[in-house]
Scaffold this motif. Structure first.
Motif, PDB file in Angstrom:
ATOM      1  N   MET A  59       0.829  -1.205   0.000  1.00 50.34           N
ATOM      2  CA  MET A  59       0.000   0.000   0.000  1.00 50.34           C
ATOM      3  C   MET A  59       0.866   1.258   0.000  1.00 50.34           C
ATOM      4  O   MET A  59       0.509   2.270  -0.611  1.00 50.34           O
ATOM      5  N   GLY A  60       2.043   1.195   0.654  1.00 51.57           N
ATOM      6  CA  GLY A  60       2.951   2.336   0.626  1.00 51.57           C
ATOM      7  C   GLY A  60       3.455   2.642  -0.767  1.00 51.57           C
ATOM      8  O   GLY A  60       3.554   3.807  -1.163  1.00 51.57           O
ATOM      9  N   VAL A  61       3.764   1.602  -1.531  1.00 49.86           N
ATOM     10  CA  VAL A  61       4.207   1.810  -2.920  1.00 49.86           C
ATOM     11  C   VAL A  61       3.094   2.443  -3.746  1.00 49.86           C
ATOM     12  O   VAL A  61       3.325   3.397  -4.515  1.00 49.86           O
ATOM     13  N   ALA A  62       1.869   1.945  -3.594  1.00 54.93           N
ATOM     14  CA  ALA A  62       0.750   2.494  -4.363  1.00 54.93           C
ATOM     15  C   ALA A  62       0.470   3.952  -3.979  1.00 54.93           C
ATOM     16  O   ALA A  62       0.236   4.803  -4.848  1.00 54.93           O
ATOM     17  N   ILE A  63       0.505   4.270  -2.690  1.00 59.96           N
ATOM     18  CA  ILE A  63       0.253   5.647  -2.253  1.00 59.96           C
ATOM     19  C   ILE A  63       1.368   6.580  -2.719  1.00 59.96           C
ATOM     20  O   ILE A  63       1.112   7.709  -3.152  1.00 59.96           O
ATOM     21  N   ALA A  64       2.618   6.120  -2.645  1.00 60.76           N
ATOM     22  CA  ALA A  64       3.734   6.954  -3.095  1.00 60.76           C
ATOM     23  C   ALA A  64       3.625   7.264  -4.586  1.00 60.76           C
ATOM     24  O   ALA A  64       3.850   8.407  -5.013  1.00 60.76           O
ATOM     25  N   ALA A  65       3.269   6.264  -5.381  1.00 57.99           N
ATOM     26  CA  ALA A  65       3.094   6.495  -6.816  1.00 57.99           C
ATOM     27  C   ALA A  65       1.960   7.487  -7.074  1.00 57.99           C
ATOM     28  O   ALA A  65       2.056   8.353  -7.953  1.00 57.99           O
ATOM     29  N   SER A  66       0.880   7.381  -6.313  1.00 60.94           N
ATOM     30  CA  SER A  66      -0.246   8.314  -6.486  1.00 60.94           C
ATOM     31  C   SER A  66       0.152   9.737  -6.134  1.00 60.94           C
ATOM     32  O   SER A  66      -0.218  10.691  -6.827  1.00 60.94           O
ATOM     33  N   LEU A  67       0.927   9.903  -5.047  1.00 64.13           N
ATOM     34  CA  LEU A  67       1.372  11.240  -4.663  1.00 64.13           C
ATOM     35  C   LEU A  67       2.308  11.835  -5.701  1.00 64.13           C
ATOM     36  O   LEU A  67       2.219  13.035  -6.022  1.00 64.13           O
ATOM     37  N   LEU A  68       3.226  11.032  -6.250  1.00 67.00           N
ATOM     38  CA  LEU A  68       4.124  11.529  -7.290  1.00 67.00           C
ATOM     39  C   LEU A  68       3.339  11.983  -8.514  1.00 67.00           C
ATOM     40  O   LEU A  68       3.649  13.008  -9.136  1.00 67.00           O
ATOM     41  N   ASN A  69       2.310  11.218  -8.861  1.00 63.50           N
ATOM     42  CA  ASN A  69       1.470  11.598  -9.993  1.00 63.50           C
ATOM     43  C   ASN A  69       0.665  12.856  -9.689  1.00 63.50           C
ATOM     44  O   ASN A  69       0.513  13.742 -10.538  1.00 63.50           O
ATOM     45  N   LEU A  70       0.155  12.964  -8.455  1.00 63.06           N
ATOM     46  CA  LEU A  70      -0.653  14.122  -8.087  1.00 63.06           C
ATOM     47  C   LEU A  70       0.175  15.396  -8.054  1.00 63.06           C
ATOM     48  O   LEU A  70      -0.291  16.465  -8.476  1.00 63.06           O
ATOM     49  N   VAL A  73       5.401  15.237 -10.267  1.00 58.37           N
ATOM     50  CA  VAL A  73       6.832  14.933 -10.316  1.00 58.37           C
ATOM     51  C   VAL A  73       7.126  13.926 -11.411  1.00 58.37           C
ATOM     52  O   VAL A  73       8.005  14.123 -12.254  1.00 58.37           O
ATOM     53  N   VAL A  74       6.409  12.827 -11.400  1.00 51.57           N
ATOM     54  CA  VAL A  74       6.565  11.790 -12.408  1.00 51.57           C
ATOM     55  C   VAL A  74       5.257  11.016 -12.493  1.00 51.57           C
ATOM     56  O   VAL A  74       4.512  10.917 -11.504  1.00 51.57           O
ATOM     57  N   THR A  75       4.994  10.489 -13.671  1.00 55.29           N
ATOM     58  CA  THR A  75       3.779   9.694 -13.868  1.00 55.29           C
ATOM     59  C   THR A  75       4.172   8.279 -14.249  1.00 55.29           C
ATOM     60  O   THR A  75       4.336   7.954 -15.432  1.00 55.29           O
ATOM     61  N   PRO A  76       4.391   7.395 -13.275  1.00 53.40           N
ATOM     62  CA  PRO A  76       4.811   6.028 -13.604  1.00 53.40           C
ATOM     63  C   PRO A  76       3.675   5.253 -14.246  1.00 53.40           C
ATOM     64  O   PRO A  76       2.497   5.472 -13.914  1.00 53.40           O
ATOM     65  N   PRO A  77       3.980   4.368 -15.171  1.00 55.61           N
ATOM     66  CA  PRO A  77       2.920   3.530 -15.771  1.00 55.61           C
ATOM     67  C   PRO A  77       2.230   2.681 -14.715  1.00 55.61           C
ATOM     68  O   PRO A  77       2.851   2.206 -13.754  1.00 55.61           O
ATOM     69  N   ARG A  78       0.937   2.506 -14.902  1.00 60.38           N
ATOM     70  CA  ARG A  78       0.167   1.750 -13.910  1.00 60.38           C
ATOM     71  C   ARG A  78       0.621   0.299 -13.829  1.00 60.38           C
ATOM     72  O   ARG A  78       0.572  -0.305 -12.758  1.00 60.38           O
ATOM     73  N   GLU A  79       1.038  -0.255 -14.957  1.00 62.77           N
ATOM     74  CA  GLU A  79       1.489  -1.638 -14.924  1.00 62.77           C
ATOM     75  C   GLU A  79       2.735  -1.790 -14.059  1.00 62.77           C
ATOM     76  O   GLU A  79       2.874  -2.760 -13.301  1.00 62.77           O
ATOM     77  N   ILE A  80       3.661  -0.796 -14.161  1.00 61.35           N
ATOM     78  CA  ILE A  80       4.873  -0.833 -13.346  1.00 61.35           C
ATOM     79  C   ILE A  80       4.532  -0.692 -11.865  1.00 61.35           C
ATOM     80  O   ILE A  80       5.086  -1.393 -11.000  1.00 61.35           O
ATOM     81  N   VAL A  81       3.599   0.212 -11.555  1.00 61.49           N
ATOM     82  CA  VAL A  81       3.196   0.415 -10.153  1.00 61.49           C
ATOM     83  C   VAL A  81       2.572  -0.859  -9.602  1.00 61.49           C
ATOM     84  O   VAL A  81       2.858  -1.275  -8.466  1.00 61.49           O
ATOM     85  N   LEU A  82       1.706  -1.501 -10.395  1.00 57.70           N
ATOM     86  CA  LEU A  82       1.062  -2.737  -9.954  1.00 57.70           C
ATOM     87  C   LEU A  82       2.094  -3.824  -9.706  1.00 57.70           C
ATOM     88  O   LEU A  82       2.059  -4.520  -8.678  1.00 57.70           O
ATOM     89  N   LEU A  83       3.046  -3.952 -10.621  1.00 57.97           N
ATOM     90  CA  LEU A  83       4.073  -4.980 -10.479  1.00 57.97           C
ATOM     91  C   LEU A  83       4.948  -4.713  -9.264  1.00 57.97           C
ATOM     92  O   LEU A  83       5.250  -5.626  -8.474  1.00 57.97           O
TER      93      LEU A  83
END
Length: 415
Positions: A59-70, A73-83
């Motif tokens: 859950m920390g990885v998913a929240i961190a990716a969401s904050l970076l996107n919000l 800063v960076v928009t990581p691909p959803r597939e990479i975030v899921l993996l």
């Protein structure tokens, strides 16, 4: 891959991993216990510890990716975030299983985690409240840079400008001259409709609570209380139709019978209907408070020779007074914030009068019209909504402080 699909896949991966983590952690603890090793916590607590070790990093990885996107800063691909989230969950599961040993205080860790989760929930509520208040204050300060605070608080004329009047459907009232932002007529209408509503709701709600708690049989109580609480679930727009179509003509006819002139957009009709809407709030809370009073107080009063009505008046109601005050102020807060009934039955004319048969309006109605008009957001007409909201917030806060003082005073007396 959409956001919904990503969330579903993430949950679809975490749920089986969570089940496996609980099973493996619990099984490892059971095996150690069967071998005669004394474990600090119970086996199921080690299972939940494994679940937490697996889920929190993911859950920390998913929240961190969401904050970076919000934050952009960076928009990581959803597939990479899921993996990455699933891989992190698997690593967390392996680490959690590895550290399970007799000295691991799983129970303490879980208790601390729950404590922090509850603290986080409380902080979210507090931070949200502070953010709402600050947003209103900042926008109100912009309004008060253009309009005097004294004029706003003490002024008796509310005429915010031509665009506002036309947006509110009152173009015939447009006059030349500067805008006036005197809020006294708006608060006069708010307090008038609140007083009428509470004059209807308090006696009916309190008397119905006394009947259901002291006089009604269990069968009557079981039928009457749910029927009364249905009133709380009726949409306010339905109450507005009822006030405009049914109650207003009756009020006008009764006023004409006594030789009084009543407007078809009078403030009395929405006040009566608002009081009907508030009845279940006061009745339900008062009923619960009266039922919570110890039966020994009633029996002691009966032993002294008092009747049932005297016991209710001299023993039950004084003991229940803090709860009744809380129910009353809850109803007042509900009436202060009501909009739909007033706008449908009383209109939007800011009129300063003591006559409830004339048309008036309230603060919340003008807030709605200020924010839904065709004027710019930074115009005084729009910013006046935040100033009205700030003053209404201060009024509500003062009522809550008064209620707290009264409740504490009577609790010290009767507890």
């Amino acid at each position: 891959m959409g956001v919904g699909e990503t969330i579903l896949l993430l949950l679809g991966g975490l749920i089986p991993l969570g089940y496996a983590a609980y099973y493996l952690g619990r099984r490892k603890a059971l095996v150690a216990t069967a071998e005669g090793i004394r474990m600090h916590s119970r086996p199921q607590q080690y299972g939940w510890y494994s679940v937490v070790s697996m889920a929190l990093p993911a859950m920390g990885v998913a929240i961190a990716a969401s904050l970076l996107n919000l934050l952009g800063v960076v928009t990581p691909p959803r597939e990479i975030v899921l993996l990455m989230a699933l891989v992190t969950a698997a690593v967390g599961l392996a680490v959690g299983l590895r550290v399970i040993r007799p000295s691991l205080r799983a129970r303490n860790i879980l208790d601390n985690l729950i404590r922090w989760l509850l603290l986080g929930a409380a902080l979210i509520s507090i931070i949200t409240t502070i953010a709402i208040v600050l947003s209103v204050i900042f926008e109100a300060m912009r309004f008060f840079r253009e309009v005097s605070v004294w004029e706003f608080v003490t002024g008796t004329v509310w005429s915010p400008g031509d665009s506002f009047l036309e947006a509110a459907g009152r173009g015939d009232e447009v006059t030349e001259g500067s805008s006036s932002f005197g809020s006294v007529p708006l608060f006069a209408g708010t307090f008038m409709v609140t007083a009428i509503a509470m004059a209807v709701a308090l006696p009916i709600g309190l008397l119905s609570a006394i009947f259901m708690s002291e006089y009604a049989s269990p069968r009557i109580r079981g039928t009457a209380k749910p029927l009364l609480e249905i009133l709380a679930g009726i949409p306010t727009v339905v109450y507005g139709f009822f006030a405009a179509i049914t109650v207003t003509p009756v009020v006008v006819d009764i006023a004409s019978f006594f030789g009084l002139d009543a407007s078809y957009s009078n403030i009395l009709s929405p006040g009566i209907v608002m009081g009907i809407m508030i009845i279940p709030f006061i009745s339900s809370l008062s009923d619960d408070v009266i039922n919570s009073i110890p039966q020994s107080l009633r029996e002691g009063a009966y032993a002294l020779g008092t009747t049932r009505s005297e016991t209710i008046r001299q023993v039950v109601l004084p003991a229940a007074l803090p709860g009744v005050i809380s129910a009353f102020l809850l109803g007042v807060s509900r009436a202060l914030g009501e909009t739909m009934i007033v706008v449908m039955a009383a209109g939007v004319r800011p009129n300063l009068t003591w006559n409830p048969l004339e048309d008036m309006t309230t603060v919340t109605v003008n807030i709605v019209y200020s924010l839904t008009g065709d004027q710019a957001f930074d115009s005084p007409q729009t910013l006046s909504a935040f100033a009205l909201g700030l003053v209404l917030f201060l009024v509500t806060l003062a009522l809550n402080l008064v209620s707290t003082i009264l409740v504490r005073r009577f609790k010290q007396r009767y507890d």
